[in-house]
Design an enzyme around this catalytic site. Structure first.
Site, PDB file in Angstrom:
ATOM      1  N   LYS A  36      -3.566   3.493  17.746  1.00  0.00           N
ATOM      2  CA  LYS A  36      -2.774   4.203  16.725  1.00  0.00           C
ATOM      3  C   LYS A  36      -3.609   4.406  15.462  1.00  0.00           C
ATOM      4  O   LYS A  36      -4.654   3.765  15.293  1.00  0.00           O
ATOM      5  CB  LYS A  36      -1.524   3.390  16.400  1.00  0.00           C
ATOM      6  CG  LYS A  36      -1.816   2.029  15.757  1.00  0.00           C
ATOM      7  CD  LYS A  36      -0.560   1.172  15.646  1.00  0.00           C
ATOM      8  CE  LYS A  36      -0.886  -0.205  15.078  1.00  0.00           C
ATOM      9  NZ  LYS A  36       0.256  -1.128  15.154  1.00  0.00           N
ATOM     10  N   ARG A 135      11.623  -6.114  11.888  1.00  0.00           N
ATOM     11  CA  ARG A 135      11.122  -4.808  11.466  1.00  0.00           C
ATOM     12  C   ARG A 135      11.720  -3.761  12.390  1.00  0.00           C
ATOM     13  O   ARG A 135      12.507  -2.943  11.964  1.00  0.00           O
ATOM     14  CB  ARG A 135       9.595  -4.776  11.504  1.00  0.00           C
ATOM     15  CG  ARG A 135       9.008  -3.494  10.959  1.00  0.00           C
ATOM     16  CD  ARG A 135       7.502  -3.516  10.905  1.00  0.00           C
ATOM     17  NE  ARG A 135       6.880  -3.614  12.215  1.00  0.00           N
ATOM     18  CZ  ARG A 135       5.577  -3.546  12.432  1.00  0.00           C
ATOM     19  NH1 ARG A 135       4.752  -3.406  11.407  1.00  0.00           N
ATOM     20  NH2 ARG A 135       5.090  -3.632  13.641  1.00  0.00           N
ATOM     21  N   TYR A 261     -16.172   3.143 -15.717  1.00  0.00           N
ATOM     22  CA  TYR A 261     -14.861   3.432 -16.294  1.00  0.00           C
ATOM     23  C   TYR A 261     -14.210   2.174 -16.844  1.00  0.00           C
ATOM     24  O   TYR A 261     -14.290   1.112 -16.236  1.00  0.00           O
ATOM     25  CB  TYR A 261     -13.917   3.991 -15.229  1.00  0.00           C
ATOM     26  CG  TYR A 261     -14.102   5.453 -14.966  1.00  0.00           C
ATOM     27  CD1 TYR A 261     -13.902   6.389 -15.974  1.00  0.00           C
ATOM     28  CD2 TYR A 261     -14.465   5.887 -13.706  1.00  0.00           C
ATOM     29  CE1 TYR A 261     -14.059   7.729 -15.717  1.00  0.00           C
ATOM     30  CE2 TYR A 261     -14.627   7.237 -13.439  1.00  0.00           C
ATOM     31  CZ  TYR A 261     -14.421   8.146 -14.457  1.00  0.00           C
ATOM     32  OH  TYR A 261     -14.581   9.480 -14.192  1.00  0.00           O
ATOM     33  N   MET A 309     -14.199   7.345  -8.326  1.00  0.00           N
ATOM     34  CA  MET A 309     -13.704   8.179  -7.230  1.00  0.00           C
ATOM     35  C   MET A 309     -14.800   8.483  -6.214  1.00  0.00           C
ATOM     36  O   MET A 309     -14.597   8.363  -5.011  1.00  0.00           O
ATOM     37  CB  MET A 309     -13.135   9.497  -7.772  1.00  0.00           C
ATOM     38  CG  MET A 309     -12.489  10.338  -6.679  1.00  0.00           C
ATOM     39  SD  MET A 309     -11.926  11.949  -7.241  1.00  0.00           S
ATOM     40  CE  MET A 309     -10.557  11.516  -8.282  1.00  0.00           C
TER      41      MET A 309
HETATM   42  C1  PLP Z   1      -0.264  -2.389  15.785  1.00  0.00           C
HETATM   43  C2  PLP Z   1       0.420  -3.061  16.888  1.00  0.00           C
HETATM   44  C3  PLP Z   1      -0.307  -3.863  17.815  1.00  0.00           C
HETATM   45  C4  PLP Z   1      -1.767  -4.189  17.635  1.00  0.00           C
HETATM   46  O1  PLP Z   1      -1.915  -5.216  16.698  1.00  0.00           O
HETATM   47  P1  PLP Z   1      -3.326  -5.866  16.350  1.00  0.00           P
HETATM   48  O2  PLP Z   1      -2.987  -6.968  15.429  1.00  0.00           O
HETATM   49  O3  PLP Z   1      -4.135  -4.811  15.692  1.00  0.00           O
HETATM   50  O4  PLP Z   1      -3.927  -6.334  17.628  1.00  0.00           O
HETATM   51  C5  PLP Z   1       0.390  -4.371  18.897  1.00  0.00           C
HETATM   52  N1  PLP Z   1       1.722  -4.142  19.056  1.00  0.00           N
HETATM   53  C6  PLP Z   1       2.435  -3.415  18.172  1.00  0.00           C
HETATM   54  C7  PLP Z   1       3.894  -3.227  18.388  1.00  0.00           C
HETATM   55  C8  PLP Z   1       1.810  -2.866  17.055  1.00  0.00           C
HETATM   56  O5  PLP Z   1       2.537  -2.160  16.179  1.00  0.00           O
END
Ligand code: PLP
Length: 379
Positions: A36, A135, A261, A309
């Site tokens: 992802k 969640r 800055y 930046m």
């Molecule tokens: C992002 C995610 C993972 C992967 O988690 P990592 O800690 O990066 O290994 C696995 N399961 C779900 C549901 C996630 O959202």
């Protein structure tokens, strides 16, 4: 060094080696891959192709568009999962691209049931159980109700029940045990009524909590990209990413001066300052906090003042022989700044500035870097 932007090197061999390491480690569970958020900023397409080549057949995405895009580069026998909510009316995209949704609420379940009753080909889904993270996911009574409704799971085409750990990277945290037990309890009952159902609990760190966490499938993301699953232990994963920034300017201070800055720092007369390409627009504020460093000329050099930046300043006074490069054209100065790499790993960076390794990686994904992939076999 004459290029004007940084170079992000992504070692696909190392990603594949990490996936194989996990496969050997879990022995019986299937090792999926979470790619992802563009594989945490590293490029879902090259990462997905490399892992498919290594034998990975289940890939997780956060959003529907990410998963739809994956069908361009992943063959039909790769299972692609959408972790996030699929908006009503877009279910047909799941079917067209053969994607599997992860249902995380009763609203998702109802929407899916209605749609699936009319769909051809009986597409499957995963149901997410909330074992304690609060969640996303069905709670235990919702899951029970669904499972006990005659043909409830069949009408939805549930192939797998999964859950997600909240504190897996803290092996001593009592939440891990609690979540494992809740999940185990649910599995025990569902296995009896649905013997072919698959189960999945562990993310990267969860894998290292022990075999009880493995179930049928594990879902690593971060560990594939080199992130230490247990921050307290030696990191068994191979480093995957390095980032080198080019020098834009060297200057020696002719008097004590404020730097950058906000004039948050001052440096003494005679110190040598390097202006380096790359700033917060390249995601570097996550990587280089006030305690940030780079490897330059064989030594660690500190960041001075705030990351801007487009540029960052380093105090390079301690680089051996630095004076010889003052006033030379940049093309003749062989200095570069490695801000992430074998000698400066994600763990050290996160200890220095308190950001999560996840944040560091994903923030680099938006940077204006040239990318170089070390292809599988280039070892
Ligand atoms: C992002 C995610 C993972 C992967 O988690 P990592 O800690 O990066 O290994 C696995 N399961 C779900 C549901 C996630 O959202």
């Amino acid at each position: 060094m004459t290029a004007s932007t940084g170079l992000l090197t992504i070692d696909l061999n190392a990603i594949v080696a990490n996936w194989r390491y996990l496969r050997a480690y879990v022995a019986t569970a299937e090792v999926c891959a979470v790619i992802k958020a563009d594989a945490y900023g590293l490029g879902a397409e090259p990462v997905g192709r490399a892992l498919y080549g290594a034998g990975c057949r289940r890939f997780f995405f956060a959003t529907l568009p990410e998963a739809v895009d994956a069908r361009r580069y992943l063959p039909a026998d790769a299972h692609c999962y959408v972790l996030g909510v699929v908006p009503a009316g877009q279910e047909s995209l799941l079917q067209v691209h053969a994607l599997t949704p992860v249902l995380s609420s009763m609203a998702d379940v109802r929407q899916w049931r209605v749609w699936r009753a009319k769909a051809a080909g009986a597409p499957q889904c995963v149901v997410k159980f909330d074992s304690g993270m609060t969640r996303m996911g069905l709670d235990e009574s919702e899951l029970d109700e669904l499972a006990q409704t005659a043909g409830g799971f069949e009408a939805l085409g549930v192939e797998c029940v999964m859950s997600h750990l909240a504190c897996a990277d803290e092996p001593g945290h009592p939440m891990n045990e609690q979540q494992q037990q809740r999940f185990a309890h649910v599995c025990e009952r569902l296995r009896v009524s649905h013997p072919r159902l698959q189960f999945s609990l562990a993310n990267s760190s969860g894998i290292f909590l022990g075999e009880r966490y493995h179930y049928d499938r594990v879902r690593p993301g971060a560990a594939l990209y080199g992130y230490a699953p247990d921050p307290e232990q030696a990191n068994p994963m191979r480093a995957v990413v390095s980032l080198t920034l080019p020098l834009l300017q060297l200057r020696k201070l002719s008097r004590r001066a404020h730097v950058g800055y906000g004039a948050t720092r001052s440096l003494d007369e005679g110190r040598v300052l390097a202006v380096v390409a790359g700033g917060y627009a390249d995601g570097l504020h996550r990587l280089l906090g006030p305690a940030g460093v780079a490897m330059c000329g064989g030594v660690k050099v500190p960041v001075v003042g705030r990351v801007s930046m487009d540029t960052t300043l380093f105090d390079v006074s301690e680089v051996p022989g630095i004076d010889q490069w003052l006033g030379k054209p940049l093309s003749e100065v062989p200095l570069s700044f490695v801000v992430l790499g074998p000698e400066l790993g994600l763990s050290e960076i996160t200890q220095r500035n308190g950001a999560l390794g996840y944040e560091v990686l994903t923030s680099l994904g938006s940077g204006r870097y040239r990318r170089r992939y070390l292809e599988v076999g280039d070892d």
